[in-house]
Scaffold this motif. Structure first.
Motif, PDB file in Angstrom:
ATOM      1  N   LEU A  65      14.109  -4.192   4.010  1.00  0.00           N
ATOM      2  CA  LEU A  65      15.499  -3.744   4.107  1.00  0.00           C
ATOM      3  C   LEU A  65      15.758  -2.588   3.140  1.00  0.00           C
ATOM      4  CD1 LEU A  65      17.319  -7.197   4.415  1.00  0.00           C
ATOM      5  CD2 LEU A  65      17.131  -5.433   6.173  1.00  0.00           C
ATOM      6  N   ARG A  66      15.178  -2.667   1.958  1.00  0.00           N
ATOM      7  CA  ARG A  66      15.340  -1.574   0.996  1.00  0.00           C
ATOM      8  C   ARG A  66      14.651  -0.301   1.472  1.00  0.00           C
ATOM      9  NH1 ARG A  66      14.126  -5.068  -4.549  1.00  0.00           N
ATOM     10  NH2 ARG A  66      16.181  -6.078  -4.667  1.00  0.00           N
ATOM     11  N   SER A  67      13.608  -0.470   2.278  1.00  0.00           N
ATOM     12  CA  SER A  67      12.911   0.697   2.828  1.00  0.00           C
ATOM     13  C   SER A  67      13.632   1.290   4.033  1.00  0.00           C
ATOM     14  CB  SER A  67      11.483   0.306   3.235  1.00  0.00           C
ATOM     15  OG  SER A  67      10.753  -0.170   2.135  1.00  0.00           O
ATOM     16  N   LYS A  68      14.775   0.691   4.407  1.00  0.00           N
ATOM     17  CA  LYS A  68      15.614   1.185   5.503  1.00  0.00           C
ATOM     18  C   LYS A  68      14.880   1.184   6.840  1.00  0.00           C
ATOM     19  CE  LYS A  68      18.630   3.980   2.581  1.00  0.00           C
ATOM     20  NZ  LYS A  68      19.277   5.298   2.383  1.00  0.00           N
ATOM     21  N   ILE A  69      14.153   0.097   7.087  1.00  0.00           N
ATOM     22  CA  ILE A  69      13.482  -0.048   8.384  1.00  0.00           C
ATOM     23  C   ILE A  69      14.509  -0.081   9.511  1.00  0.00           C
ATOM     24  CG2 ILE A  69      12.033  -1.564   9.783  1.00  0.00           C
ATOM     25  CD1 ILE A  69      10.498  -0.222   7.568  1.00  0.00           C
ATOM     26  N   ILE A  70      15.622  -0.779   9.281  1.00  0.00           N
ATOM     27  CA  ILE A  70      16.651  -0.894  10.319  1.00  0.00           C
ATOM     28  C   ILE A  70      17.227   0.480  10.655  1.00  0.00           C
ATOM     29  CG2 ILE A  70      18.861  -1.917  10.928  1.00  0.00           C
ATOM     30  CD1 ILE A  70      16.745  -3.993  10.748  1.00  0.00           C
ATOM     31  N   GLU A  71      17.680   1.201   9.608  1.00  0.00           N
ATOM     32  CA  GLU A  71      18.346   2.481   9.834  1.00  0.00           C
ATOM     33  C   GLU A  71      17.396   3.561  10.340  1.00  0.00           C
ATOM     34  OE1 GLU A  71      18.348   0.647   7.214  1.00  0.00           O
ATOM     35  OE2 GLU A  71      20.363   0.321   6.385  1.00  0.00           O
ATOM     36  N   ASP A  72      16.181   3.578   9.807  1.00  0.00           N
ATOM     37  CA  ASP A  72      15.262   4.671  10.113  1.00  0.00           C
ATOM     38  C   ASP A  72      14.424   4.454  11.363  1.00  0.00           C
ATOM     39  OD1 ASP A  72      16.216   5.796   7.821  1.00  0.00           O
ATOM     40  OD2 ASP A  72      14.457   5.369   6.595  1.00  0.00           O
ATOM     41  N   VAL A  73      14.248   3.206  11.772  1.00  0.00           N
ATOM     42  CA  VAL A  73      13.359   2.931  12.913  1.00  0.00           C
ATOM     43  C   VAL A  73      14.094   2.207  14.046  1.00  0.00           C
ATOM     44  CG1 VAL A  73      11.233   1.790  13.661  1.00  0.00           C
ATOM     45  CG2 VAL A  73      11.343   2.828  11.396  1.00  0.00           C
ATOM     46  N   CYS A  74      14.659   1.041  13.740  1.00  0.00           N
ATOM     47  CA  CYS A  74      15.229   0.210  14.809  1.00  0.00           C
ATOM     48  C   CYS A  74      16.404   0.890  15.501  1.00  0.00           C
ATOM     49  CB  CYS A  74      15.665  -1.141  14.238  1.00  0.00           C
ATOM     50  SG  CYS A  74      14.291  -2.139  13.607  1.00  0.00           S
ATOM     51  N   VAL A  75      17.337   1.435  14.712  1.00  0.00           N
ATOM     52  CA  VAL A  75      18.516   2.068  15.321  1.00  0.00           C
ATOM     53  C   VAL A  75      18.130   3.270  16.187  1.00  0.00           C
ATOM     54  CG1 VAL A  75      20.655   3.308  14.818  1.00  0.00           C
ATOM     55  CG2 VAL A  75      20.107   1.222  13.571  1.00  0.00           C
ATOM     56  N   PRO A  76      17.288   4.200  15.698  1.00  0.00           N
ATOM     57  CA  PRO A  76      16.904   5.318  16.580  1.00  0.00           C
ATOM     58  C   PRO A  76      16.198   4.870  17.857  1.00  0.00           C
ATOM     59  CG  PRO A  76      16.367   5.837  14.301  1.00  0.00           C
ATOM     60  CD  PRO A  76      16.757   4.396  14.324  1.00  0.00           C
ATOM     61  N   LEU A  77      15.326   3.870  17.762  1.00  0.00           N
ATOM     62  CA  LEU A  77      14.617   3.412  18.961  1.00  0.00           C
ATOM     63  C   LEU A  77      15.568   2.759  19.952  1.00  0.00           C
ATOM     64  CD1 LEU A  77      11.321   1.909  17.458  1.00  0.00           C
ATOM     65  CD2 LEU A  77      11.598   4.061  18.693  1.00  0.00           C
ATOM     66  N   LEU A  78      16.533   1.969  19.445  1.00  0.00           N
ATOM     67  CA  LEU A  78      17.476   1.303  20.334  1.00  0.00           C
ATOM     68  C   LEU A  78      18.487   2.266  20.927  1.00  0.00           C
ATOM     69  CD1 LEU A  78      18.111  -1.965  18.286  1.00  0.00           C
ATOM     70  CD2 LEU A  78      16.839  -1.742  20.410  1.00  0.00           C
TER      71      LEU A  78
ATOM     72  N   THR B 235       0.836  -1.198   0.000  1.00  0.00           N
ATOM     73  CA  THR B 235       0.000   0.000   0.000  1.00  0.00           C
ATOM     74  C   THR B 235       0.871   1.249   0.000  1.00  0.00           C
ATOM     75  OG1 THR B 235      -1.770  -1.124   1.204  1.00  0.00           O
ATOM     76  CG2 THR B 235      -1.768   1.277   1.269  1.00  0.00           C
ATOM     77  N   GLU B 236       0.535   2.166  -0.867  1.00  0.00           N
ATOM     78  CA  GLU B 236       1.316   3.399  -0.969  1.00  0.00           C
ATOM     79  C   GLU B 236       1.312   4.150   0.363  1.00  0.00           C
ATOM     80  OE1 GLU B 236       1.540   7.390  -3.799  1.00  0.00           O
ATOM     81  OE2 GLU B 236      -0.110   5.967  -4.002  1.00  0.00           O
ATOM     82  N   ASN B 237       2.510   4.522   0.801  1.00  0.00           N
ATOM     83  CA  ASN B 237       2.726   5.312   2.018  1.00  0.00           C
ATOM     84  C   ASN B 237       2.495   4.543   3.314  1.00  0.00           C
ATOM     85  OD1 ASN B 237       3.416   7.614   0.562  1.00  0.00           O
ATOM     86  ND2 ASN B 237       1.299   8.356   0.488  1.00  0.00           N
ATOM     87  N   ALA B 238       2.122   3.251   3.261  1.00  0.00           N
ATOM     88  CA  ALA B 238       1.877   2.522   4.510  1.00  0.00           C
ATOM     89  C   ALA B 238       3.165   2.358   5.311  1.00  0.00           C
ATOM     90  CB  ALA B 238       1.251   1.163   4.219  1.00  0.00           C
ATOM     91  N   LEU B 239       4.230   1.918   4.649  1.00  0.00           N
ATOM     92  CA  LEU B 239       5.507   1.752   5.352  1.00  0.00           C
ATOM     93  C   LEU B 239       6.019   3.096   5.858  1.00  0.00           C
ATOM     94  CD1 LEU B 239       7.453  -0.893   3.210  1.00  0.00           C
ATOM     95  CD2 LEU B 239       6.382  -1.191   5.434  1.00  0.00           C
ATOM     96  N   GLN B 240       5.901   4.114   5.028  1.00  0.00           N
ATOM     97  CA  GLN B 240       6.359   5.432   5.441  1.00  0.00           C
ATOM     98  C   GLN B 240       5.582   5.933   6.651  1.00  0.00           C
ATOM     99  OE1 GLN B 240       8.990   7.036   4.327  1.00  0.00           O
ATOM    100  NE2 GLN B 240       8.622   8.714   5.774  1.00  0.00           N
TER     101      GLN B 240
ATOM    102  N   THR C 113      17.925  -9.167  10.043  1.00  0.00           N
ATOM    103  CA  THR C 113      19.383  -9.285   9.875  1.00  0.00           C
ATOM    104  C   THR C 113      20.059 -10.032  11.013  1.00  0.00           C
ATOM    105  OG1 THR C 113      19.778  -7.164  11.001  1.00  0.00           O
ATOM    106  CG2 THR C 113      19.432  -7.091   8.613  1.00  0.00           C
ATOM    107  N   GLY C 114      19.322 -10.805  11.799  1.00  0.00           N
ATOM    108  CA  GLY C 114      19.897 -11.425  12.990  1.00  0.00           C
ATOM    109  C   GLY C 114      21.087 -12.318  12.721  1.00  0.00           C
TER     110      GLY C 114
END
Length: 671
Positions: free
Chosen positions: A268-281, A226-231, A306-307
């Protein structure tokens, strides 16, 4: 903070229901919160009982003619009066009101009335579908009703709030969640509310996406596409101006998406790790009712994606990774962690993804993951496959143990916990994958001479085409007369070949039988060569390295796909029905040459463990093969729950398990 945490079954947002959100689910109507005592009833309003329906129904019936009025003002006023009447009705009252036809009339106003009438009608409908499944189904069966509801989000902020609340009440039903996903513009609208809605609306909309994703992998794929759902989810999960509840549901939705192997590359291409997980951690301030759960969900999301990678961002957050062991223990005992009740399968998949990574093995062993693995193996062995123990997968647990045996401290700890006995009992099973993993772990522990041998068997698996059944039955009788027992293709090996009272599938029965017999008789004929089922049996026998004895039932040559297991020179001629005694003799001689057990006790037992370490080719952790992510459970469960043979005592009976008894966790896990 204004507004409660969102929850299915809400009518209005004028009271806080945070303390009710994670109460144990009721056996019936499990997805919907309901008040449980007089005090809670009082918070909702009047605390009506079923007897009050006689007072409400006449008032509802009195307003139906006004709803049908051509005067849009009058119909809007009647709809608003119904909102007031249904703010505190009970489930039974809602069901009775639904039978009056008022929902159909409200739906018509919602589709064709004035803006005020449409909003009031949608508000009344949201109340009536809050806790009543029949009303939900009734609404969704009205053509155009869901589309009309979705369109109200653009009318006003109040309309957006009503749409989010109504959607939240609807998607608690799995079938209706699918209907919402398939409604044009519904997911786009909900994603827009997560991105731009007000605080309470944002909470409800994020919760809607969380529930929709948890209802199945197909829904998850539709949300991700869905457009914009991940964002929207990324923005809400890390935003400082969102409530903790909105952030919780957003990161929980992203965690649900990360469980689906089809979506991992796109995430991973949407940068979930960089944009969400890293800031929260990286947040230092962990105060707040939900902050601890939010960070744990970020760890699980990163682990799912990426475990197993050496360069995963989690190497900088080892303490959070080790804390997953405690979270797993809390999930097993149905207790909250950080005001959030995790599911077994959520945490298990993350631990399984982390287990091949050498960077975390030491921390996880110190956190007592191997002790907990013994408990989880016991739960996977339990005949109960539902309730609080749902999500325990024997294959995943054994693969975790196998990976930890490469660590010297892990192997030593598992020996101390009597893990050798557990693995030996599993290594005797008919389940080929469980047996393979258990033997691999034993090999890494150093037990290379005591790996359990498969018991000598007199069974022969007979693979044949149904068109040749008459000929094959004659051969089987001749084999049985010589003391060789047979298992015919398509038959269950044992009378107890059932799971939960149901017959096992043909493929599982085939794999279990072929893995446990002395040899496979392949009865080649013209019909056998073109049979898809026969081809599957022959290919599986080749893959597991079973001894194959090919027989020719007619003048046909073996098909090309049989070349590796049945060359023409190796085939025994069984074309003459009058010479079955000679055929049986040749089969017996072939078994002796192969070192297999025969009917009269000759020959040696087959050692299924061939003296070398088993290869671990179970799955590609990077997601090439789907795991069981969809029902909130990882991997196919068809092999997972295998009962212990009567001859083998329970190897974990001597292990004193505080986790399984539901006692307090070890204090050392709290750090």
């Amino acid at each position: 903070m204004y507004g409660p945490a969102s929850a299915p079954g809400m009518r209005t947002r004028n009271v806080s229901i945070l303390k009710y959100l994670f109460k144990p689910k009721k056996p019936s109507n499990a997805e919907i919160w309901q008040p449980e005592d007089e005090e809670e009833e009082g918070e909702l309003g009047e605390g009506r009982t079923g007897s009050m329906a006689s007072e409400i129904l006449p008032e509802i019936l009195e307003r139906i003619p006004k709803l049908k009025s051509q005067d849009v003002g009058e119909s809007a006023e009647a709809a608003q009066e119904i909102v007031s009447l249904t703010n505190s009705t009970s489930n039974e009252e809602d069901k009775l009101i639904g039978k009056t036809g008022v929902i159909e009339v409200l739906a018509q106003i919602m589709m064709k009335g004035s803006d005020a009438g449409r909003l009031s009608s949608a508000n009344a409908i949201a109340n009536l579908v809050a806790n009543c499944e029949s009303n939900k189904i009734l609404l969704c069966n009205i053509p155009g009703s869901l589309s009309a509801l979705v369109s109200l989000a653009s009318v006003s902020d109040k309309g957006a709030s009503v749409v989010a609340r109504a959607m939240l009440n609807l998607v608690a039903n799995k079938e209706l969640a699918v209907a919402v996903c398939r409604t044009a513009g519904a997911l786009e609208t909900v994603a827009g509310l997560v991105l731009k809605g007000h605080m309470s609306t944002k909470e409800d909309a994020a919760h809607v996406l969380h529930i929709v994703i948890s209802q199945g992998k197909d829904n998850a794929v539709m949300v991700a596409n869905t457009e914009n759902a991940l964002q929207a989810l990324k923005s809400a999960a890390r935003a400082d101006n969102c409530t903790d509840e909105a952030r919780l549901w957003s990161i929980s939705a992203l965690q649900g998406l990360s469980r689906c192997s089809k979506l991992r590359i796109s995430l991973l291409r949407s940068k979930i790790i960089e944009d969400v997980c890293v800031p929260l951690l990286s947040q230092q301030d962990t105060a707040g009712a939900w902050q601890e759960a939010i960070q744990t969900l970020a760890v699980i999301t990163a682990a799912n994606l990426t475990g197993w990678c050496e360069d995963t961002v989690l190497v900088n957050h080892r303490e959070e990774v080790a804390k997953l062991v405690h979270v797993m223990a809390m999930a097993l005992t149905s207790r909250e962690f950080g005001s959030y009740k995790f599911k077994n399968s959520q945490v298990l998949l993350a631990l399984w993804s982390l287990s091949p990574n050498d960077s975390f093995k030491s921390e996880l062993v110190k956190a007592k993951l191997l002790e907990l693995c013994i408990d989880m193996i016991a739960l996977a062995e339990s005949p109960e496959t539902s309730g609080p123990h749902k999500g325990m997968n024997l294959h995943m647990l054994l693969e975790m143990v196998y990976h930890f045996m490469f660590l010297e401290a892990g192997a030593a700890k598992f020996k101390e916990l009597q893990g050798k006995t557990i693995l030996e009992s599993i290594a005797r099973r008919a389940d080929p994958l469980a047996r393979k993993l258990a033997r691999g772990a034993l090999w890494q522990m150093g037990y290379r001479d005591v790996c359990p041998q498969q018991e000598a068997g007199n069974h022969l698996f007979v693979s044949f085409s149904k068109e040749d059944e008459g000929r094959v039955r004659q051969l089987v009788r001749a084999l049985n007369s010589k003391g060789l027992s047979t298992i015919l293709s398509g038959e269950r090996m044992q009378a107890d070949g059932k799971k939960n009272g149901k017959k096992e599938s043909h493929l599982y029965a085939m794999s279990r039988c072929i893995s446990s017999v002395s040899a496979v008789l392949v009865c080649i004929s013209e019909s056998y060569n073109i049979s898809a089922a026969c081809r599957t049996e022959a290919q599986y026998a080749e893959e597991v390295g079973a001894t194959v004895i090919p027989l020719l039932l007619d003048d046909s040559k073996p098909a090309k796909h049989l070349a590796n297991i049945a060359s023409l020179l190796d085939c025994i001629d069984a074309t003459d029905p009058s010479s079955l005694d000679l055929v049986v003799m040749e089969i017996t001689e072939e078994l002796k040459l192969q070192g297999k057990a025969t009917g009269d006790g000759q020959g040696q037992a087959w050692n299924g463990f061939n003296g070398g370490p088993p290869t671990m080719a179970m799955t590609n952790l990077r997601g090439d093969k789907a795991t069981a992510d969809e029902e909130e459970e990882p991997r196919d469960q068809s092999h997972a729950h295998v009962t212990i043979p009567d001859a083998v005592s329970s190897p974990w009976s001597a292990y004193d398990s505080s986790f399984m008894r539901g006692a307090q966790m070890d204090d050392s896990l709290q750090s």
